[in-house]
Design an enzyme around this catalytic site. Structure first.
Site, PDB file in Angstrom:
ATOM      1  CD1 TRP A 100      -2.385  -2.133   1.568  1.00  0.00           C
ATOM      2  CD2 TRP A 100      -3.052  -0.976  -0.229  1.00  0.00           C
ATOM      3  NE1 TRP A 100      -3.430  -2.813   0.977  1.00  0.00           N
ATOM      4  CE2 TRP A 100      -3.856  -2.125  -0.121  1.00  0.00           C
ATOM      5  CE3 TRP A 100      -3.282  -0.103  -1.290  1.00  0.00           C
ATOM      6  CZ2 TRP A 100      -4.883  -2.429  -1.031  1.00  0.00           C
ATOM      7  CZ3 TRP A 100      -4.303  -0.393  -2.197  1.00  0.00           C
ATOM      8  CH2 TRP A 100      -5.081  -1.536  -2.066  1.00  0.00           C
ATOM      9  CE  LYS A 131      -9.471  -2.495   2.802  1.00  0.00           C
ATOM     10  NZ  LYS A 131      -8.289  -1.727   2.521  1.00  0.00           N
ATOM     11  CG  ASP A 181      -3.679   4.334   3.674  1.00  0.00           C
ATOM     12  OD1 ASP A 181      -4.761   4.163   4.266  1.00  0.00           O
ATOM     13  OD2 ASP A 181      -3.387   3.763   2.597  1.00  0.00           O
TER      14      ASP A 181
HETATM   15  C1  LIG Z   1      -7.757  -1.211   1.212  1.00  0.00           C
HETATM   16  C2  LIG Z   1      -6.656  -0.231   1.322  1.00  0.00           C
HETATM   17  C3  LIG Z   1      -6.468   0.765   0.358  1.00  0.00           C
HETATM   18  C4  LIG Z   1      -7.337   0.874  -0.873  1.00  0.00           C
HETATM   19  O1  LIG Z   1      -8.389   1.696  -0.619  1.00  0.00           O
HETATM   20  P1  LIG Z   1      -9.544   1.984  -1.678  1.00  0.00           P
HETATM   21  O2  LIG Z   1     -10.666   2.370  -0.787  1.00  0.00           O
HETATM   22  O3  LIG Z   1      -9.789   0.748  -2.474  1.00  0.00           O
HETATM   23  O4  LIG Z   1      -9.106   3.122  -2.532  1.00  0.00           O
HETATM   24  C5  LIG Z   1      -5.430   1.668   0.554  1.00  0.00           C
HETATM   25  N1  LIG Z   1      -4.633   1.603   1.628  1.00  0.00           N
HETATM   26  C6  LIG Z   1      -4.779   0.638   2.572  1.00  0.00           C
HETATM   27  C7  LIG Z   1      -3.861   0.601   3.741  1.00  0.00           C
HETATM   28  C8  LIG Z   1      -5.799  -0.303   2.443  1.00  0.00           C
HETATM   29  O5  LIG Z   1      -5.956  -1.254   3.374  1.00  0.00           O
END
Ligand SMILES: *Cc1c(COP(=O)(O)O)cnc(C)c1O
Length: 360
Positions: A102, A196, A172
């Site tokens: 990521w 999530k 993030d």
């Molecule tokens: C799932 C995830 C993403 C992707 O996010 P989207 O909502 O599909 O754009 C980005 N960063 C992390 C850490 C994730 O777990």
């Protein structure tokens, strides 16, 4: 009705009581004669739902007054571009810490807008750790320092908040937000896709310090300009109304269970059930450094990958779903977010033991 034990990495399991409440209220929300999906986002009913969701999130995370909470769209991948558009503020470069899949995506996207300095990388360890803070080569003139607080695919999590001095820290937190208390004041900006640990896909949460907004690059789309969204209470365009409503129900659910300190305790206990077993197993292994193991996403491999299909079909037969690892790494992955009860993890470990007894 029967529900699986859902180990999906995202979109992921939600509390069953929240789903029932939403089902009950689906055709007629609180006597309004409408579903939340059918309401004007500017009507008094939805404005109340929106305000309550924001105030619960502020309460759970103890978000200081000088931070804006934005309910946006575009997901965390959208934020990978939206962050540099908004936060470069005339500066040329930003620092990124590379801890896996990521953060790699965040870096690649940021390179389209800024000069990116990869200030530390865990590549040499095959992304099985968080590089120690002392090893980071930060640039004091960087616009911000970006981290991925939990690598959902690799199962690597920060169990500390890095000090970045006066350079704002951007995280993030898509896959570990609300899993434990954090000190929001140590971050300049936090973003997370909701799917999530919060609610349905389609909602992106952004928590940003007020003084960092208002200097977006002129090419920034209005819908992605933090200042414009903040000034219009995240209603510059139609927000993802139903996702915000479900998120509000989940925030309630967390609060009713004792808030983030209680979540953290449950999450530690849940993860320990799985990691303690992996630690002594002859069949399964997890490559991540002990101190950096994720409490949310637990990847593991079987000694012989020829057993993977048998393992997965046995799990399926016992009502356990979505254990297959990410396509980029293979193996297995158990995602055990807030809404996964400890009984789910215990059932998984019981099955893993049974399978191990048959195959070693
Ligand atoms: C799932 C995830 C993403 C992707 O996010 P989207 O909502 O599909 O754009 C980005 N960063 C992390 C850490 C994730 O777990």
């Amino acid at each position: 009705m029967s529900r699986v034990i859902n180990f999906s990495a995202g979109p992921a399991v939600l509390p069953e009581s929240v789903l029932r409440e939403a089902a009950e209220e689906m055709p007629d929300w609180h006597g309004s004669g409408m579903s939340v999906m059918e309401m004007s986002h500017r009507g008094k009913e939805f404005i109340a739902i929106h305000a309550e969701a924001e105030s619960l999130l502020r309460e759970l995370l103890a978000i200081p007054k000088n931070y804006k909470v934005l309910f946006m769209q575009g997901g965390a991948i959208g934020e990978n571009a939206i962050v540099p558009m908004n936060l470069l503020r005339g500066k040329a470069s930003a620092d990124y810490i590379h801890t896996g899949e990521w953060s790699k995506k965040s870096i690649a996207e940021a390179k389209r807008y800024a000069k990116v300095n990869v200030a530390a990388s865990a590549e040499a360890s095959r992304f099985t750790c968080v590089p120690p803070r002392e090893s980071w080569r930060l640039d004091p003139d960087a616009a911000y320092v970006h981290i991925c607080s939990n690598e959902t695919i690799g199962g690597v999590e920060y169990h500390f908040t890095p000090d970045t001095g006066s350079v704002p820290l951007v995280a993030d937190m898509s896959s570990n937000i609300l899993s434990r208390p954090i000190d929001v004041a140590r971050y300049g900006l936090i973003y997370a896709g909701a799917q999530k640990n919060i609610g349905p896909a389609g909602l992106t949460i952004v928590i940003v310090r007020e003084d960092l907004i208002g200097q977006a690059h002129p090419f920034t789309p209005s819908a992605f300009d933090y200042k414009q969204q903040a000034d219009s209470d995240s209603m510059l365009n139609t927000p993802p109304t139903y996702a915000i409503y479900i998120a509000g129900l989940v925030f309630h659910w967390i609060k009713a269970r004792g808030g983030l300190a209680a979540m953290a305790e449950r999450n530690r206990a849940k993860a320990a059930v799985l990691y303690d077993y992996l630690e002594q197993s002859a069949l399964y292994s997890n490559p991540v450094a002990r101190a950096d193991r994720s409490l949310m996403n637990v990847p593991f491999r079987l000694k012989d990958e020829a057993l993977d299909d048998a393992f997965l079909s046995g799990a399926q037969a016992r009502g356990m779903a979505q254990l297959k690892g990410h396509r980029s790494v293979g193996g297995m992955r158990a995602s055990i977010y807030n809404a996964m009860p400890i009984e789910g993890v215990q059932a998984l470990v019981a099955y893993m033991k049974e399978f191990e007894a048959q195959h070693v």
